[in-house]
Design a protein around this motif. Structure first.
Motif, PDB file in Angstrom:
ATOM      1  N   ILE A 193      46.007 187.631 112.530  1.00  0.00           N
ATOM      2  CA  ILE A 193      45.882 188.002 113.929  1.00  0.00           C
ATOM      3  C   ILE A 193      44.581 187.420 114.464  1.00  0.00           C
ATOM      4  N   ASN A 194      44.628 186.885 115.681  1.00  0.00           N
ATOM      5  CA  ASN A 194      43.448 186.302 116.312  1.00  0.00           C
ATOM      6  C   ASN A 194      43.345 186.807 117.747  1.00  0.00           C
ATOM      7  N   ILE A 195      42.153 187.260 118.110  1.00  0.00           N
ATOM      8  CA  ILE A 195      41.874 187.725 119.469  1.00  0.00           C
ATOM      9  C   ILE A 195      40.643 186.968 119.960  1.00  0.00           C
ATOM     10  N   ASN A 196      40.760 186.300 121.112  1.00  0.00           N
ATOM     11  CA  ASN A 196      39.672 185.471 121.608  1.00  0.00           C
ATOM     12  C   ASN A 196      39.459 185.692 123.106  1.00  0.00           C
ATOM     13  N   ARG A 197      38.218 185.524 123.502  1.00  0.00           N
ATOM     14  CA  ARG A 197      37.870 185.476 124.923  1.00  0.00           C
ATOM     15  C   ARG A 197      36.784 184.421 125.087  1.00  0.00           C
ATOM     16  N   ILE A 198      37.108 183.343 125.793  1.00  0.00           N
ATOM     17  CA  ILE A 198      36.198 182.215 125.933  1.00  0.00           C
ATOM     18  C   ILE A 198      35.980 181.919 127.407  1.00  0.00           C
ATOM     19  N   THR A 199      34.725 181.929 127.824  1.00  0.00           N
ATOM     20  CA  THR A 199      34.334 181.523 129.169  1.00  0.00           C
ATOM     21  C   THR A 199      33.193 180.514 129.043  1.00  0.00           C
ATOM     22  N   ASP A 200      32.652 180.067 130.190  1.00  0.00           N
ATOM     23  CA  ASP A 200      31.552 179.107 130.147  1.00  0.00           C
ATOM     24  C   ASP A 200      30.317 179.682 129.470  1.00  0.00           C
ATOM     25  N   LYS A 201      30.093 180.996 129.598  1.00  0.00           N
ATOM     26  CA  LYS A 201      28.865 181.615 129.094  1.00  0.00           C
ATOM     27  C   LYS A 201      29.054 182.366 127.788  1.00  0.00           C
ATOM     28  N   TRP A 202      30.267 182.869 127.520  1.00  0.00           N
ATOM     29  CA  TRP A 202      30.487 183.720 126.360  1.00  0.00           C
ATOM     30  C   TRP A 202      31.665 183.217 125.532  1.00  0.00           C
ATOM     31  N   LYS A 203      31.570 183.458 124.241  1.00  0.00           N
ATOM     32  CA  LYS A 203      32.679 183.213 123.328  1.00  0.00           C
ATOM     33  C   LYS A 203      32.777 184.395 122.375  1.00  0.00           C
ATOM     34  N   ILE A 204      33.909 185.079 122.424  1.00  0.00           N
ATOM     35  CA  ILE A 204      34.132 186.259 121.581  1.00  0.00           C
ATOM     36  C   ILE A 204      35.428 186.039 120.808  1.00  0.00           C
ATOM     37  N   SER A 205      35.392 186.244 119.513  1.00  0.00           N
ATOM     38  CA  SER A 205      36.600 186.078 118.704  1.00  0.00           C
ATOM     39  C   SER A 205      36.639 187.131 117.603  1.00  0.00           C
ATOM     40  N   LEU A 206      37.840 187.605 117.323  1.00  0.00           N
ATOM     41  CA  LEU A 206      38.102 188.519 116.215  1.00  0.00           C
ATOM     42  C   LEU A 206      39.362 188.020 115.508  1.00  0.00           C
ATOM     43  N   SER A 207      39.329 188.000 114.193  1.00  0.00           N
ATOM     44  CA  SER A 207      40.486 187.525 113.445  1.00  0.00           C
ATOM     45  C   SER A 207      40.591 188.250 112.118  1.00  0.00           C
ATOM     46  N   GLY A 208      41.811 188.304 111.627  1.00  0.00           N
ATOM     47  CA  GLY A 208      42.072 188.908 110.325  1.00  0.00           C
ATOM     48  C   GLY A 208      43.169 188.150 109.613  1.00  0.00           C
ATOM     49  N   ARG A 209      43.080 188.123 108.299  1.00  0.00           N
ATOM     50  CA  ARG A 209      44.047 187.377 107.507  1.00  0.00           C
ATOM     51  C   ARG A 209      44.264 188.087 106.179  1.00  0.00           C
ATOM     52  N   ILE A 210      45.535 188.166 105.738  1.00  0.00           N
ATOM     53  CA  ILE A 210      45.868 188.746 104.441  1.00  0.00           C
ATOM     54  C   ILE A 210      46.821 187.809 103.721  1.00  0.00           C
ATOM     55  N   ASP A 211      46.550 187.568 102.445  1.00  0.00           N
ATOM     56  CA  ASP A 211      47.394 186.700 101.615  1.00  0.00           C
ATOM     57  C   ASP A 211      47.622 187.362 100.268  1.00  0.00           C
ATOM     58  N   GLU A 212      48.819 187.213  99.774  1.00  0.00           N
ATOM     59  CA  GLU A 212      49.169 187.752  98.457  1.00  0.00           C
ATOM     60  C   GLU A 212      49.915 186.673  97.690  1.00  0.00           C
ATOM     61  N   ARG A 213      49.485 186.444  96.467  1.00  0.00           N
ATOM     62  CA  ARG A 213      50.151 185.442  95.630  1.00  0.00           C
ATOM     63  C   ARG A 213      50.631 186.107  94.354  1.00  0.00           C
ATOM     64  N   LEU A 214      51.945 186.171  94.190  1.00  0.00           N
ATOM     65  CA  LEU A 214      52.566 186.758  93.006  1.00  0.00           C
ATOM     66  C   LEU A 214      53.146 185.630  92.166  1.00  0.00           C
ATOM     67  N   ARG A 215      52.702 185.537  90.928  1.00  0.00           N
ATOM     68  CA  ARG A 215      53.147 184.437  90.074  1.00  0.00           C
ATOM     69  C   ARG A 215      53.614 184.977  88.729  1.00  0.00           C
ATOM     70  N   ARG A 216      54.763 184.483  88.290  1.00  0.00           N
ATOM     71  CA  ARG A 216      55.289 184.854  86.974  1.00  0.00           C
ATOM     72  C   ARG A 216      55.569 183.574  86.201  1.00  0.00           C
ATOM     73  N   THR A 217      55.058 183.499  84.988  1.00  0.00           N
ATOM     74  CA  THR A 217      55.300 182.338  84.133  1.00  0.00           C
ATOM     75  C   THR A 217      55.912 182.798  82.812  1.00  0.00           C
ATOM     76  N   ILE A 218      56.681 181.913  82.227  1.00  0.00           N
ATOM     77  CA  ILE A 218      57.305 182.181  80.932  1.00  0.00           C
ATOM     78  C   ILE A 218      56.842 181.104  79.955  1.00  0.00           C
ATOM     79  N   GLN A 219      56.214 181.545  78.874  1.00  0.00           N
ATOM     80  CA  GLN A 219      55.756 180.626  77.843  1.00  0.00           C
ATOM     81  C   GLN A 219      56.697 180.690  76.647  1.00  0.00           C
ATOM     82  N   LYS A 220      57.017 179.529  76.124  1.00  0.00           N
ATOM     83  CA  LYS A 220      57.822 179.462  74.911  1.00  0.00           C
ATOM     84  C   LYS A 220      56.875 179.267  73.724  1.00  0.00           C
ATOM     85  N   VAL A 221      56.763 180.339  72.891  1.00  0.00           N
ATOM     86  CA  VAL A 221      55.781 180.360  71.809  1.00  0.00           C
ATOM     87  C   VAL A 221      56.509 180.478  70.468  1.00  0.00           C
ATOM     88  N   PRO A 222      56.201 179.592  69.507  1.00  0.00           N
ATOM     89  CA  PRO A 222      56.835 179.716  68.175  1.00  0.00           C
ATOM     90  C   PRO A 222      56.441 181.041  67.517  1.00  0.00           C
TER      91      PRO A 222
END
Length: 455
Positions: A193-222
């Motif tokens: 999400i990004n919230i911004n307000r930009i004028t000639d004199k002021w610049k205001i910004s708020l942002s948020g970010r969420i990431d999730e990485r789920l990984r499953r691996t299979i190893q073949k082991v003797p």
């Protein structure tokens, strides 16, 4: 003696008419069409549509080679305060009677404008900019120009200046990615999400970010016995076991920035940020960085070039997932940093250079510096290459976890390894050959139905 001045005057007029006559002949020998090369549309999505431009503007010839064109049109753009964009159109005369002439037009669009509305407005201004050049071609005799303004346009302009949102702009987005292979599966999803307000004199910004990485691996082991010897099946072949490993790497962050302009060159403000990043051993990190910045170029040319230097002092509070190599689970540190950035958009291409140096104030041996360069260089209209290089010399990895890393930790990217430097590069080139004309549009069987993957 009086005959001498009279003789000089007669000689002058006897030599001048051929020169005047030659100039008139050159100006009357007009080319059939203006040769135009456009650069910039391939860098922007949405409104800058070359197919639409070629379809709507048929009084000129569009060339693939910039060196063969009479007029070079460079299109730059910048995001404006209302969430829209400001396009800068640089018309540069290169050859014949147009050599040395240059014009600049600006096109402002709104966040609510559709791609169709943006491309129509942008194309209309391209027509306006090309008009004085086309007027000096034979094709100019067939061009009709309507100098009437749209009815009620002034009322619309006055109404637009009263913004019911008070220049606040809101953006919400999400994304997901799934990769499946025989021995691995990875799911990435996130939102921002990004919230911004930009004028000639002021610049205001708020942002948020969420990431999730789920990984499953299979190893073949003797399979092995207690003595470490392979276990065989009834046919005498080694028995292979499948070992499943699951990893979860989560990242979350937010930021807030406030900037106040105090002159065309000077500004000051602060950044507040927070993040959770298990790969960098951060259970949670918060930071506050007040800074001051100087811009060497005036704002009127920021679409074409900028050079900014920024200095700030930053306070960081770190809470770690695992105990660090310094033996702490949480700490507050203060550092200062100097940043410089240079950006150029010119006929030969674009260049962006960034430099940063920082160190912790309580330990000057903990420091890092980095340089990044990205360039897109046009050798000719047919051949160009691009490059991006980023390098950092690192001596401030205070977040590294103590203890040993398992093989799975390293393979999954769940942890960051100690390193004195890191380098990331990407480069490539593009070459076109064949016909130099680029006038025609044919979108039959266009694309591959957005299919992603290998054939």
């Amino acid at each position: 003696m009086r005959k001498l001045p009279l003789l000089l005057i007669l000689t002058f007029f006897s030599l001048n008419p051929p020169a005047i006559s030659q100039t008139l002949i050159d100006n009357n020998s007009l080319p059939n069409k203006l040769r135009v090369f456009i650069d910039g549309c391939d860098r922007w999505d949405g409104g800058c549509d070359m197919d639409f431009i070629r379809t709507e503007i048929t009084a000129v010839d569009f060339y693939r080679d910039n060196q063969s064109a009479d007029v070079f049109l460079l299109i730059n753009n910048n995001r404006s305060g209302g969430g829209g964009r400001q396009y800068q159109l640089l018309f540069i005369g290169q050859q014949n009677i147009h050599a040395g002439r240059s014009d600049t037009l600006y096109v402002n669009t709104k966040q609510t404008d559709t791609d169709f509305e943006v491309r129509e407005r942008l194309t209309r201004f391209i027509k306006l900019g090309l008009a004085p050049y086309v007027a000096k071609t034979n094709a100019g005799e067939e061009v009709e120009i309507n100098m009437k303004t749209v009815s009620g346009s002034q009322e619309d302009t006055v109404q637009e200046s009263i913004d019911p949102w008070n220049y606040w702009v809101f953006n919400v987005g999400s994304d997901a990615n799934i990769e499946l292979e025989e021995l691995s599966k990875e799911i990435n999803f996130g939102g921002d999400i990004n919230i911004n307000r930009i004028t000639d004199k002021w610049k205001i910004s708020l942002s948020g970010r969420i990431d999730e990485r789920l990984r499953r691996t299979i190893q073949k082991v003797p399979r092995v016995d207690d003595d470490g010897n392979p276990v065989l099946d009834e046919t005498g072949n080694p028995i292979i076991d499948e070992v499943e490993n699951n990893f979860d790497v989560s990242e979350f962050g937010f930021s807030h920035q406030l900037v106040k302009s105090i002159s065309p060159q000077w500004s000051y403000g602060y950044d507040i940020a927070g993040r959770q990043n298990t790969r960098f051993n951060y259970q949670f990190q918060t930071s506050f960085r007040p800074a001051i910045e100087y811009n060497f170029f005036p704002e009127s040319v920021q679409n074409s070039r900028f050079l900014r230097v920024n200095y700030g002092v930053e306070v960081r509070n770190n809470k770690y997932v695992e105990e660090t190599i310094s033996g702490v689970l949480k700490e507050t540190r203060v550092l200062h940093s100097l940043r410089a950035s240079l950006g150029l958009n010119q006929r030969w291409g674009s260049l962006e250079v960034g430099y940063r140096i920082r160190n912790y104030l309580d330990d000057f041996s903990s420091w890092s510096t980095g340089l990044n360069i990205s360039a897109q260089v046009r050798v000719t209209g047919n051949f160009s290459f691009f490059m991006r290089v980023e390098g950092n010399y690192v001596k401030d990895q205070i977040y590294l976890a103590s203890g040993d890393y398992t093989e799975q930790d390293i393979l999954s990217g769940r942890v960051t390894l100690p390193s004195a430097y890191n380098i990331d590069t990407r480069f490539g080139f593009n070459y076109r050959f064949g016909s130099n004309l680029n006038n025609f549009v044919n979108r039959r069987f266009f694309g591959r139905a957005n299919f992603v993957g290998n054939d």
